[in-house]
Write an enzyme that holds these catalytic residues in place. Structure first.
Site, mmCIF file in Angstrom:
data_model
loop_
_atom_site.group_PDB
_atom_site.id
_atom_site.type_symbol
_atom_site.label_atom_id
_atom_site.label_comp_id
_atom_site.label_asym_id
_atom_site.label_seq_id
_atom_site.Cartn_x
_atom_site.Cartn_y
_atom_site.Cartn_z
ATOM 1 N N GLN A 50 98.438 -0.407 60.970
ATOM 2 C CA GLN A 50 97.590 -0.436 62.050
ATOM 3 C C GLN A 50 98.479 -1.103 63.034
ATOM 4 O O GLN A 50 97.960 -1.517 64.213
ATOM 5 C CB GLN A 50 96.395 -1.393 61.857
ATOM 6 C CG GLN A 50 95.352 -0.815 61.023
ATOM 7 C CD GLN A 50 94.167 -1.490 60.624
ATOM 8 O OE1 GLN A 50 94.147 -2.716 61.118
ATOM 9 N NE2 GLN A 50 92.970 -0.954 59.781
ATOM 10 N N HIS B 75 95.072 -5.238 60.673
ATOM 11 C CA HIS B 75 94.201 -6.167 61.251
ATOM 12 C C HIS B 75 95.129 -7.282 62.098
ATOM 13 O O HIS B 75 95.156 -8.450 61.862
ATOM 14 C CB HIS B 75 93.354 -7.020 60.242
ATOM 15 C CG HIS B 75 92.445 -6.321 59.672
ATOM 16 N ND1 HIS B 75 91.214 -7.018 59.177
ATOM 17 C CD2 HIS B 75 91.982 -5.032 59.577
ATOM 18 C CE1 HIS B 75 90.474 -6.084 58.703
ATOM 19 N NE2 HIS B 75 91.016 -4.850 58.920
ATOM 20 N N GLU C 57 81.042 -6.281 65.509
ATOM 21 C CA GLU C 57 80.378 -7.169 66.175
ATOM 22 C C GLU C 57 80.631 -7.144 67.954
ATOM 23 O O GLU C 57 81.621 -6.733 68.232
ATOM 24 C CB GLU C 57 80.819 -8.746 65.869
ATOM 25 C CG GLU C 57 80.220 -9.056 64.439
ATOM 26 C CD GLU C 57 80.436 -10.426 63.946
ATOM 27 O OE1 GLU C 57 80.165 -10.904 62.947
ATOM 28 O OE2 GLU C 57 81.207 -11.031 64.814
ATOM 29 N N TYR D 85 83.179 -18.120 64.791
ATOM 30 C CA TYR D 85 82.284 -16.739 64.727
ATOM 31 C C TYR D 85 82.161 -16.272 63.344
ATOM 32 O O TYR D 85 81.603 -15.451 63.225
ATOM 33 C CB TYR D 85 83.205 -15.583 65.754
ATOM 34 C CG TYR D 85 82.810 -16.263 66.926
ATOM 35 C CD1 TYR D 85 81.568 -15.478 67.806
ATOM 36 C CD2 TYR D 85 83.592 -17.134 67.826
ATOM 37 C CE1 TYR D 85 81.191 -16.093 69.251
ATOM 38 C CE2 TYR D 85 83.093 -17.514 69.172
ATOM 39 C CZ TYR D 85 82.016 -16.780 69.773
ATOM 40 O OH TYR D 85 81.745 -17.532 71.052
ATOM 41 N N TYR E 147 84.304 -2.975 51.308
ATOM 42 C CA TYR E 147 84.206 -1.374 51.444
ATOM 43 C C TYR E 147 83.780 -0.853 49.931
ATOM 44 O O TYR E 147 83.270 0.416 49.737
ATOM 45 C CB TYR E 147 85.490 -1.094 51.605
ATOM 46 C CG TYR E 147 86.050 -1.119 53.113
ATOM 47 C CD1 TYR E 147 85.385 -0.704 53.942
ATOM 48 C CD2 TYR E 147 87.158 -2.150 53.340
ATOM 49 C CE1 TYR E 147 85.876 -1.098 55.405
ATOM 50 C CE2 TYR E 147 87.656 -2.362 54.588
ATOM 51 C CZ TYR E 147 86.906 -1.768 55.522
ATOM 52 O OH TYR E 147 87.287 -2.024 56.861
#
Length: 409
Positions: free
Chosen positions: A122, A186, A282, A292, A303
């Site tokens: 990513q 991430h 979110e 949060y 998963y």
């Protein structure tokens, strides 16, 4: 060519490839809603929302006739998009290049001088913004995944675009989200510039169970929103700077993989979107210093289908999302619409959805989502980022290499 289609509550049907599509529905009054949410698939969980409308808000549909146009299909895995003062668009490509595009789709040559990125997984060249004084200082800020001896990390750099627009000069890496980690997921990676001229950057918690708890650690730069100056220093007055062991650049914490940041055009408030696991994407209204919740609370599952941690969704002192999606839509880059070109969209939030393959339009009133619409759902594209151009139109990029213009017909 142009094809006339009707907007449905579930999606906006638009023609594909390099043609225009028009959308109109004269029978539906502006601002109308339906009792049927746009999401019709079963959720992954039986979790109970904390308040009414926190998920599966009523569907809405635009009554203004508008069109989407594919300007180019020649981008290579674009990730971030922002406007230059003259109205052209600056776009990052995941492998490590920047391109300038005109609003008619003409692409410039790849811009050189950018430090090497780790584009595995990513990672890559991520979010981008230009300095408010770009017309005089030509400064660009960007986020990227950087490799080092200890692993990979989310980094922020700045430099000046040369006068011939061929390269970035005077490049400096001004911030690194420590610690580094030998993983490729991430990174977060969005960046915005607030009204005071500070940089706000989202960082991911790097996905793995080994790093996930760092989202709750104030001594770590992972799973955070950080606020720094244009020189890379912690901004004076950051809300967590006085706490023992806290990194002074931290603005909020408890995030998973935040790929969306946007400032409200009226209030200046920061809003953020982040990827959940299996369910639990979110939308958050960011409050300085707030926690949060990830991974302590979540509306998603692992998963594998098992619960995350204790499988709880609420805990005192932890912020609730304003909105969540289950199943996921994978929300990425986003922007508030401030143009007068389509009045019913004024101050609505538009979010690129990856696995959802649409642009989500959210109607927000009193900091709550009261309506949701899915735009361009027939395009079968992973929408990575969306921005409002200088001309008031929306411009969106997809993982498949498309640049879209969305505007009143």
């Amino acid at each position: 060519m142009k094809n006339q289609v009707l907007l449905s509550i579930a999606s906006t049907l638009l023609v594909v490839a390099s043609c225009k599509s028009d959308v109109t529905d004269e029978a539906t009054p502006t601002g109308s809603t339906s009792t049927s949410p746009v999401e019709t698939n079963q959720p992954n969980t039986t979790y109970t929302p904390a308040f009414a409308g926190q998920t599966r808000a009523a569907g809405v549909r635009s009554t203004t006739s508008y069109e989407s146009t594919v300007l180019t299909t020649a981008l290579r895995s674009p990730w971030g998009i922002t406007s230059l003062p003259d109205g052209r668009l600056l776009i990052t490509e995941k492998a490590g290049t920047m391109r300038i595009a005109t609003t008619t789709g003409q692409l410039g040559q790849p811009i050189t001088g950018i430090p090497t990125v780790n584009a595995a997984g990513q990672g890559g060249l991520l979010g981008v913004r230009v300095d408010p004084a770009f017309a005089t200082n030509r400064t660009i800020y960007w986020v990227f995944s950087e490799s080092g001896t200890d692993g990979n990390l989310t980094a922020v750099a700045k430099g000046q675009l040369s006068q011939d627009e061929a390269r970035i000069e005077g490049v400096t890496v001004i911030y690194r989200a420590l610690p580094a980690y030998r993983g490729t997921a991430h990174y977060g990676g969005r960046i915005v510039i607030d009204q005071a001229g500070n940089l706000l950057i989202s960082t991911g918690e790097r996905s793995d169970l080994a790093t996930r708890p760092q989202a709750q650690s104030l001594s770590s730069g992972l799973g955070k929103i950080v606020r720094i100056t244009k020189e890379g220093n912690p901004t004076s007055g950051n809300p967590l700077a006085g706490q023992a062991g806290a990194r002074p650049e931290l603005y909020t914490y408890g995030h998973r993989n935040p790929q969306g940041l946007a400032l409200h055009p009226v209030t200046g408030d920061l809003w953020q979107s982040e990827h959940g696991p299996r369910g639990g994407d979110e939308l958050n209204h960011i409050q300085p210093g707030a926690n949060y919740g990830w991974p302590t609370i979540t509306y998603g599952l692992e998963y594998s289908g098992s619960r995350v941690g204790d499988g709880i969704q609420q805990r005192e002192g932890l912020q609730q999302p304003v909105y969540y999606w289950d199943p996921v839509v994978s929300p990425s880059g986003m922007t508030f619409y401030s143009s007068d070109r389509i009045p019913e969209w004024k101050n609505n939030l538009f979010i690129g959805s990856l696995s959802g393959m649409h642009i989500a339009r959210l109607v927000i009133e009193n900091n709550r989502v009261v309506g949701e619409e899915r735009l361009l759902a027939a395009e079968s594209q992973r929408f990575r980022d969306v921005t409002q151009g200088i001309d008031g139109a929306l411009y969106a990029i997809t993982d498949e290499g498309r640049l879209y213009r969305i505007d009143k017909r």
